[in-house]
Design a protein around this motif. Structure first.
Motif, PDB file in Angstrom:
ATOM      1  N   PRO A  17       0.805  -1.226   0.000  1.00 40.38           N
ATOM      2  CA  PRO A  17       0.000   0.000   0.000  1.00 40.38           C
ATOM      3  C   PRO A  17       0.837   1.274   0.000  1.00 40.38           C
ATOM      4  CG  PRO A  17      -0.975  -1.595   1.479  1.00 40.38           C
ATOM      5  CD  PRO A  17       0.347  -2.167   1.018  1.00 40.38           C
ATOM      6  N   VAL A  18       1.994   1.247   0.619  1.00 39.50           N
ATOM      7  CA  VAL A  18       2.858   2.433   0.662  1.00 39.50           C
ATOM      8  C   VAL A  18       3.369   2.783  -0.734  1.00 39.50           C
ATOM      9  CG1 VAL A  18       5.030   3.315   1.606  1.00 39.50           C
ATOM     10  CG2 VAL A  18       3.514   1.954   3.031  1.00 39.50           C
ATOM     11  N   GLU A  19       3.524   1.774  -1.587  1.00 40.06           N
ATOM     12  CA  GLU A  19       4.071   1.985  -2.924  1.00 40.06           C
ATOM     13  C   GLU A  19       3.015   2.308  -3.978  1.00 40.06           C
ATOM     14  OE1 GLU A  19       7.743  -1.163  -2.354  1.00 40.06           O
ATOM     15  OE2 GLU A  19       5.885  -1.830  -3.278  1.00 40.06           O
ATOM     16  N   LEU A  20       1.764   2.399  -3.596  1.00 37.40           N
ATOM     17  CA  LEU A  20       0.713   2.711  -4.565  1.00 37.40           C
ATOM     18  C   LEU A  20       0.906   4.109  -5.133  1.00 37.40           C
ATOM     19  CD1 LEU A  20      -2.611   1.451  -2.960  1.00 37.40           C
ATOM     20  CD2 LEU A  20      -1.499   0.569  -4.993  1.00 37.40           C
ATOM     21  N   SER A  21       0.758   4.224  -6.439  1.00 35.75           N
ATOM     22  CA  SER A  21       0.799   5.546  -7.050  1.00 35.75           C
ATOM     23  C   SER A  21      -0.523   6.249  -6.752  1.00 35.75           C
ATOM     24  CB  SER A  21       0.988   5.411  -8.564  1.00 35.75           C
ATOM     25  OG  SER A  21      -0.173   4.836  -9.149  1.00 35.75           O
ATOM     26  N   PRO A  22      -0.535   7.577  -6.808  1.00 31.82           N
ATOM     27  CA  PRO A  22      -1.799   8.285  -6.568  1.00 31.82           C
ATOM     28  C   PRO A  22      -2.908   7.832  -7.525  1.00 31.82           C
ATOM     29  CG  PRO A  22       0.017   9.832  -6.461  1.00 31.82           C
ATOM     30  CD  PRO A  22       0.582   8.518  -6.947  1.00 31.82           C
ATOM     31  N   GLY A  23      -2.557   7.551  -8.757  1.00 30.31           N
ATOM     32  CA  GLY A  23      -3.560   7.103  -9.726  1.00 30.31           C
ATOM     33  C   GLY A  23      -4.186   5.779  -9.340  1.00 30.31           C
ATOM     34  N   ARG A  24      -3.363   4.849  -8.863  1.00 28.04           N
ATOM     35  CA  ARG A  24      -3.889   3.551  -8.441  1.00 28.04           C
ATOM     36  C   ARG A  24      -4.757   3.695  -7.193  1.00 28.04           C
ATOM     37  NH1 ARG A  24       0.846  -0.954  -9.379  1.00 28.04           N
ATOM     38  NH2 ARG A  24       0.798  -0.827 -11.642  1.00 28.04           N
ATOM     39  N   ALA A  25      -4.350   4.561  -6.281  1.00 30.31           N
ATOM     40  CA  ALA A  25      -5.146   4.787  -5.066  1.00 30.31           C
ATOM     41  C   ALA A  25      -6.493   5.404  -5.422  1.00 30.31           C
ATOM     42  CB  ALA A  25      -4.380   5.679  -4.089  1.00 30.31           C
ATOM     43  N   VAL A  26      -6.503   6.338  -6.390  1.00 32.03           N
ATOM     44  CA  VAL A  26      -7.761   6.947  -6.834  1.00 32.03           C
ATOM     45  C   VAL A  26      -8.640   5.891  -7.500  1.00 32.03           C
ATOM     46  CG1 VAL A  26      -8.747   8.574  -8.510  1.00 32.03           C
ATOM     47  CG2 VAL A  26      -6.890   9.294  -7.016  1.00 32.03           C
ATOM     48  N   LEU A  27      -8.038   4.980  -8.250  1.00 31.87           N
ATOM     49  CA  LEU A  27      -8.806   3.912  -8.876  1.00 31.87           C
ATOM     50  C   LEU A  27      -9.482   3.030  -7.828  1.00 31.87           C
ATOM     51  CD1 LEU A  27      -9.653   2.626 -11.517  1.00 31.87           C
ATOM     52  CD2 LEU A  27      -7.599   1.232 -11.425  1.00 31.87           C
ATOM     53  N   ILE A  28      -8.787   2.749  -6.748  1.00 34.50           N
ATOM     54  CA  ILE A  28      -9.398   1.993  -5.654  1.00 34.50           C
ATOM     55  C   ILE A  28     -10.556   2.794  -5.066  1.00 34.50           C
ATOM     56  CG2 ILE A  28      -9.036   1.023  -3.355  1.00 34.50           C
ATOM     57  CD1 ILE A  28      -6.129   0.473  -4.206  1.00 34.50           C
ATOM     58  N   GLY A  29     -10.363   4.092  -4.887  1.00 34.53           N
ATOM     59  CA  GLY A  29     -11.432   4.942  -4.376  1.00 34.53           C
ATOM     60  C   GLY A  29     -12.633   4.970  -5.310  1.00 34.53           C
ATOM     61  N   LEU A  30     -12.375   4.991  -6.613  1.00 33.41           N
ATOM     62  CA  LEU A  30     -13.482   4.979  -7.572  1.00 33.41           C
ATOM     63  C   LEU A  30     -14.242   3.653  -7.513  1.00 33.41           C
ATOM     64  CD1 LEU A  30     -11.839   6.761 -10.632  1.00 33.41           C
ATOM     65  CD2 LEU A  30     -13.567   7.672  -9.068  1.00 33.41           C
ATOM     66  N   CYS A  31     -13.539   2.572  -7.241  1.00 30.96           N
ATOM     67  CA  CYS A  31     -14.215   1.279  -7.081  1.00 30.96           C
ATOM     68  C   CYS A  31     -15.188   1.319  -5.908  1.00 30.96           C
ATOM     69  CB  CYS A  31     -13.202   0.154  -6.874  1.00 30.96           C
ATOM     70  SG  CYS A  31     -12.304  -0.286  -8.362  1.00 30.96           S
ATOM     71  N   GLN A  32     -14.884   2.150  -4.919  1.00 23.13           N
ATOM     72  CA  GLN A  32     -15.762   2.250  -3.755  1.00 23.13           C
ATOM     73  C   GLN A  32     -17.102   2.890  -4.099  1.00 23.13           C
ATOM     74  OE1 GLN A  32     -14.099   3.583  -0.048  1.00 23.13           O
ATOM     75  NE2 GLN A  32     -12.082   2.895  -0.665  1.00 23.13           N
ATOM     76  N   ILE A  33     -17.191   3.549  -5.242  1.00 23.96           N
ATOM     77  CA  ILE A  33     -18.463   4.117  -5.678  1.00 23.96           C
ATOM     78  C   ILE A  33     -19.505   3.011  -5.823  1.00 23.96           C
ATOM     79  CG2 ILE A  33     -19.619   5.254  -7.634  1.00 23.96           C
ATOM     80  CD1 ILE A  33     -17.080   6.935  -7.968  1.00 23.96           C
ATOM     81  N   LEU A  34     -19.040   1.805  -6.158  1.00 19.52           N
ATOM     82  CA  LEU A  34     -19.960   0.677  -6.281  1.00 19.52           C
ATOM     83  C   LEU A  34     -20.669   0.376  -4.965  1.00 19.52           C
ATOM     84  CD1 LEU A  34     -17.760  -1.719  -8.440  1.00 19.52           C
ATOM     85  CD2 LEU A  34     -19.736  -0.377  -9.202  1.00 19.52           C
ATOM     86  N   ALA A  35     -20.085   0.813  -3.857  1.00 19.30           N
ATOM     87  CA  ALA A  35     -20.700   0.572  -2.547  1.00 19.30           C
ATOM     88  C   ALA A  35     -21.983   1.376  -2.369  1.00 19.30           C
ATOM     89  CB  ALA A  35     -19.713   0.898  -1.431  1.00 19.30           C
ATOM     90  N   LEU A  36     -22.258   2.332  -3.263  1.00 12.13           N
ATOM     91  CA  LEU A  36     -23.527   3.042  -3.217  1.00 12.13           C
ATOM     92  C   LEU A  36     -24.677   2.148  -3.656  1.00 12.13           C
ATOM     93  CD1 LEU A  36     -22.383   6.473  -4.678  1.00 12.13           C
ATOM     94  CD2 LEU A  36     -22.938   5.944  -2.306  1.00 12.13           C
TER      95      LEU A  36
END
Length: 91
Positions: A17-36
């Motif tokens: 997790p420490v090595e995640l690029s900002p883009g990959r972290a944002v992609l994970i966050g966008l996946c959380q939209i499915l939780a709606l």
């Protein structure tokens, strides 16, 4: 006891997790939209998103729970600010 205190070491080539690029972290966050979607879990969508960007399942779960700390803390603070006076008035 020592195993609990020290973080697990990543094997060669394993993304942490420490090595995640900002883009990959944002992609994970966008996946959380499915939780709606009703019935979808925020933590599950974050774990699947982490797995999709290259984290091992254990690391994806770790990242999901780390994401949940500030998110759920902010939601609790908002609820306390919104409903706090009503709770105090009820007592």
């Amino acid at each position: 006891r020592a195993a609990l205190a020290a973080p697990a070491r990543a094997s060669a080539g394993e993304l942490t997790p420490v090595e995640l690029s900002p883009g990959r972290a944002v992609l994970i966050g966008l996946c959380q939209i499915l939780a709606l979607w009703p019935g979808m879990s925020r933590s599950m969508t974050a774990m699947v998103g982490g797995y999709l960007v290259g984290l091992r399942p254990v690391r994806a779960a770790e990242f999901s729970f780390l994401l949940g700390l500030p998110l759920l803390g902010a939601a609790a603070a908002k609820d306390a600010l919104d409903g706090g006076p009503a709770v105090i008035a009820a007592f």
